[in-house]
Design a protein around this motif. Sequence first.
Motif, PDB file in Angstrom:
ATOM      1  N   THR A 167       0.838  -1.196   0.000  1.00  0.00           N
ATOM      2  CA  THR A 167       0.000   0.000   0.000  1.00  0.00           C
ATOM      3  C   THR A 167       0.873   1.247   0.000  1.00  0.00           C
ATOM      4  OG1 THR A 167      -0.056   0.112   2.411  1.00  0.00           O
ATOM      5  CG2 THR A 167      -1.801  -1.191   1.321  1.00  0.00           C
ATOM      6  N   LYS A 168       0.240   2.378  -0.228  1.00  0.00           N
ATOM      7  CA  LYS A 168       0.962   3.646  -0.182  1.00  0.00           C
ATOM      8  C   LYS A 168       1.589   3.893   1.190  1.00  0.00           C
ATOM      9  CE  LYS A 168       0.354   8.616  -1.039  1.00  0.00           C
ATOM     10  NZ  LYS A 168      -0.588   9.667  -1.505  1.00  0.00           N
ATOM     11  N   PRO A 169       0.851   3.731   2.311  1.00  0.00           N
ATOM     12  CA  PRO A 169       1.492   3.943   3.613  1.00  0.00           C
ATOM     13  C   PRO A 169       2.653   2.987   3.875  1.00  0.00           C
ATOM     14  CG  PRO A 169      -0.894   3.905   3.844  1.00  0.00           C
ATOM     15  CD  PRO A 169      -0.596   3.479   2.449  1.00  0.00           C
ATOM     16  N   ALA A 170       2.548   1.738   3.408  1.00  0.00           N
ATOM     17  CA  ALA A 170       3.654   0.795   3.594  1.00  0.00           C
ATOM     18  C   ALA A 170       4.886   1.263   2.834  1.00  0.00           C
ATOM     19  CB  ALA A 170       3.240  -0.598   3.134  1.00  0.00           C
ATOM     20  N   GLY A 217       9.622  13.525   7.338  1.00  0.00           N
ATOM     21  CA  GLY A 217       8.380  13.913   6.678  1.00  0.00           C
ATOM     22  C   GLY A 217       7.527  12.721   6.277  1.00  0.00           C
ATOM     23  N   LEU A 218       8.160  11.690   5.745  1.00  0.00           N
ATOM     24  CA  LEU A 218       7.414  10.494   5.352  1.00  0.00           C
ATOM     25  C   LEU A 218       6.817   9.790   6.566  1.00  0.00           C
ATOM     26  CD1 LEU A 218       9.970   9.323   2.699  1.00  0.00           C
ATOM     27  CD2 LEU A 218       7.527   9.602   2.215  1.00  0.00           C
ATOM     28  N   ALA A 219       7.594   9.692   7.637  1.00  0.00           N
ATOM     29  CA  ALA A 219       7.068   9.065   8.850  1.00  0.00           C
ATOM     30  C   ALA A 219       5.885   9.858   9.401  1.00  0.00           C
ATOM     31  CB  ALA A 219       8.173   8.940   9.896  1.00  0.00           C
ATOM     32  N   GLU A 220       5.995  11.176   9.400  1.00  0.00           N
ATOM     33  CA  GLU A 220       4.891  12.010   9.875  1.00  0.00           C
ATOM     34  C   GLU A 220       3.644  11.810   9.015  1.00  0.00           C
ATOM     35  OE1 GLU A 220       4.677  13.763  12.515  1.00  0.00           O
ATOM     36  OE2 GLU A 220       6.669  14.431  13.140  1.00  0.00           O
ATOM     37  N   THR A 221       3.833  11.639   7.721  1.00  0.00           N
ATOM     38  CA  THR A 221       2.690  11.392   6.840  1.00  0.00           C
ATOM     39  C   THR A 221       1.975  10.106   7.221  1.00  0.00           C
ATOM     40  OG1 THR A 221       3.685  12.600   4.991  1.00  0.00           O
ATOM     41  CG2 THR A 221       2.003  10.967   4.445  1.00  0.00           C
ATOM     42  N   VAL A 222       2.738   9.041   7.443  1.00  0.00           N
ATOM     43  CA  VAL A 222       2.123   7.764   7.818  1.00  0.00           C
ATOM     44  C   VAL A 222       1.387   7.895   9.149  1.00  0.00           C
ATOM     45  CG1 VAL A 222       2.576   5.351   8.402  1.00  0.00           C
ATOM     46  CG2 VAL A 222       3.829   6.437   6.525  1.00  0.00           C
ATOM     47  N   ILE A 223       1.974   8.625  10.079  1.00  0.00           N
ATOM     48  CA  ILE A 223       1.381   8.769  11.412  1.00  0.00           C
ATOM     49  C   ILE A 223       0.108   9.608  11.374  1.00  0.00           C
ATOM     50  CG2 ILE A 223       1.751   9.806  13.698  1.00  0.00           C
ATOM     51  CD1 ILE A 223       4.786   9.079  13.263  1.00  0.00           C
ATOM     52  N   ASN A 224       0.114  10.676  10.579  1.00  0.00           N
ATOM     53  CA  ASN A 224      -0.946  11.685  10.677  1.00  0.00           C
ATOM     54  C   ASN A 224      -1.983  11.659   9.563  1.00  0.00           C
ATOM     55  OD1 ASN A 224       0.183  12.932  13.042  1.00  0.00           O
ATOM     56  ND2 ASN A 224       1.744  13.864  11.732  1.00  0.00           N
ATOM     57  N   SER A 225      -1.701  10.988   8.455  1.00  0.00           N
ATOM     58  CA  SER A 225      -2.579  11.120   7.291  1.00  0.00           C
ATOM     59  C   SER A 225      -3.510   9.939   7.069  1.00  0.00           C
ATOM     60  CB  SER A 225      -1.727  11.332   6.027  1.00  0.00           C
ATOM     61  OG  SER A 225      -0.987  12.532   6.126  1.00  0.00           O
ATOM     62  N   TYR A 226      -3.397   8.901   7.883  1.00  0.00           N
ATOM     63  CA  TYR A 226      -4.205   7.704   7.668  1.00  0.00           C
ATOM     64  C   TYR A 226      -4.894   7.310   8.970  1.00  0.00           C
ATOM     65  CZ  TYR A 226      -1.049   7.820   3.680  1.00  0.00           C
ATOM     66  OH  TYR A 226      -0.332   8.230   2.582  1.00  0.00           O
ATOM     67  N   ASP A 227      -5.513   6.158   8.965  1.00  0.00           N
ATOM     68  CA  ASP A 227      -6.307   5.728  10.117  1.00  0.00           C
ATOM     69  C   ASP A 227      -5.553   4.794  11.058  1.00  0.00           C
ATOM     70  OD1 ASP A 227      -8.504   7.187   9.255  1.00  0.00           O
ATOM     71  OD2 ASP A 227      -9.280   5.532   8.035  1.00  0.00           O
ATOM     72  N   PHE A 228      -4.240   4.697  10.919  1.00  0.00           N
ATOM     73  CA  PHE A 228      -3.477   3.872  11.846  1.00  0.00           C
ATOM     74  C   PHE A 228      -3.456   4.528  13.226  1.00  0.00           C
ATOM     75  CE2 PHE A 228      -1.354   3.342   7.652  1.00  0.00           C
ATOM     76  CZ  PHE A 228      -1.758   2.037   7.414  1.00  0.00           C
ATOM     77  N   ARG A 229      -3.313   3.712  14.250  1.00  0.00           N
ATOM     78  CA  ARG A 229      -3.195   4.230  15.610  1.00  0.00           C
ATOM     79  C   ARG A 229      -2.442   3.220  16.458  1.00  0.00           C
ATOM     80  NH1 ARG A 229      -6.678   1.963  19.430  1.00  0.00           N
ATOM     81  NH2 ARG A 229      -8.106   0.419  18.539  1.00  0.00           N
TER      82      ARG A 229
END
Length: 552
Positions: free
Chosen positions: A211-214, A242-254
């Motif tokens: 996936t994109k986040p992966a 920046g990429l790590a922040e995107t994964v953390i903040n832009s999707y539904d992972f928690r």
Amino acid sequence: MHSSITYWKPLPVFAVLLTLTVGLSACDSFVDQQVRSQVSSSYLQTAEGFNAAVNGSYTSLREWYGKEIGGTMTVFGTDTYQQGSDGSWKHYDSYTGQLSPTDGFAEDLWSDMYEGINTTNTVINRSGNIEGLSQDVIDQRVAEAKFIRAHHYFVLVRTYGAVHLTTEETEGVETSATRAPLSDIYDQIVTDLRDAIGVLPVEADQYGRATKPAAEHLLSKVLLARGYSDAAQSSDWADAEGLAETVINSYDFRLLDDFGDVFALDNQQNDEVIWAVQYDQNQLINGGGNNFHLYFLMEYDVRPGMSRNVRDGRPWKRFRPTEFTLDTLMSDRTNDVRWDRSFKDVFVSNNPGTYTCDGVECTIAEGDTALYLPGFEMPQAEQEERDYMVYTPSEYTDKVYPTLTKHLDPNRPTINDPRGSRDFLAMRLAETHLIAAEAELQQGKMGQAADHINNVRVRAARESVSGSEAAMRVSPGEIDLDLILNERGRELLGEMKRWFDLVRTNQLVERVRDHNPFGAPNIQDYHNLRPIPQSQRDRTEGEFPQNPGYGE
């Protein structure tokens, strides 16, 4: 919940997948690739053939994740794990002369990764004009292949250093190979992942596909590693952040509320998992299975009240936690739940009877506690009062030690069957936070780094203990590389990260000397790379240089 990707298919389709995975046997070098059987180009241009080739690309991931080769080359020989009593690969822990160019695992990893790379090259190079598939689907499958190719080159470059770089399909015997510059290899990895990020969906139509986040998580890790290397670019750590922040903040992972739930067997597809390598209880499509349940388990099955059983597992006794893990990383057992959520301290009897426990007679009933590892030095008199066997830290041996629970698998078909069905959680959000923190440390952003580390640590605070959340927090002034490495060791213990973490940060030699009694006498700076397989060098026309320290 989406369906999962099928890595392996029952016969007769299974035979088709093998023909599409053009590559190597376990002992072949990638420059001596033999086509196992012929598949016409016309079949590869059909929807069925193309999809089978893409699915075949994923198969090579199962040769690494959840296998003994993956654990041996990443788990022990570090500061967190040392050798248990059994196994044929202890030289990866002790760094003796057996770790040589003819070592079987060094050769197998090389072959497995290049076989997977060749399959992805086939997918990418033959992706034009696929009958029966839309261009959007074709583009997505090519992006998946680029993700896998980047993954494999990232494993190779961190393991061996400069390696052969090819993006072309190999269909016959090839004897020409060179060690590409490190910068070229990293550039190809970055290019593949950026291409993949531009195409892959946020959520896959089948669980387990890239996936994109992966891809963003993997690229953040690649750039973090490149930032330490001779191929470093000035923006690497900022881009990794920046990429790590995107994964953390832009999707539904928690981050899950309870650390223990991350590895719960009935909760594998949870909100913290970014990407996992799939296994299955259907043994027709499970291949060799996830075998990690074998390697961390102490010898429980010959002890009072116990016999081997499916629930508790088959103890191969490969990986034993170091004193550093038990006494330093897991020292705060009051405020931090990760000790009792990560280790098994009680074995419940399935073999009742009367035994001798700690020097006195004990009668153990079915379902009662049989073995207990309290994790502290319980007085002998107190041990003798217990109607079960107690093992304190001073009594640990290469057969008796705390067992990591993350990989245990009671769903195996039979007592001795090694084929586990757990997914291997290759990427999860806790690591993304720690990648961001390390990238921020390298940029001097201590406040932001502390925030990410505190997200991970506060999640692990014991709610039942007053003040535990405050005790778990770290301040910006405490942030340094040792703290981050210790937090990675604590959070990601046994998840195939550690050897790479220590190599990336140039801490392998120092930490092994300080904390691993088997590796300490022998480890040298050259052990930051593994030996180039001798078979590769023998089959290459011209020179293919060996890594320093491993002879010529």
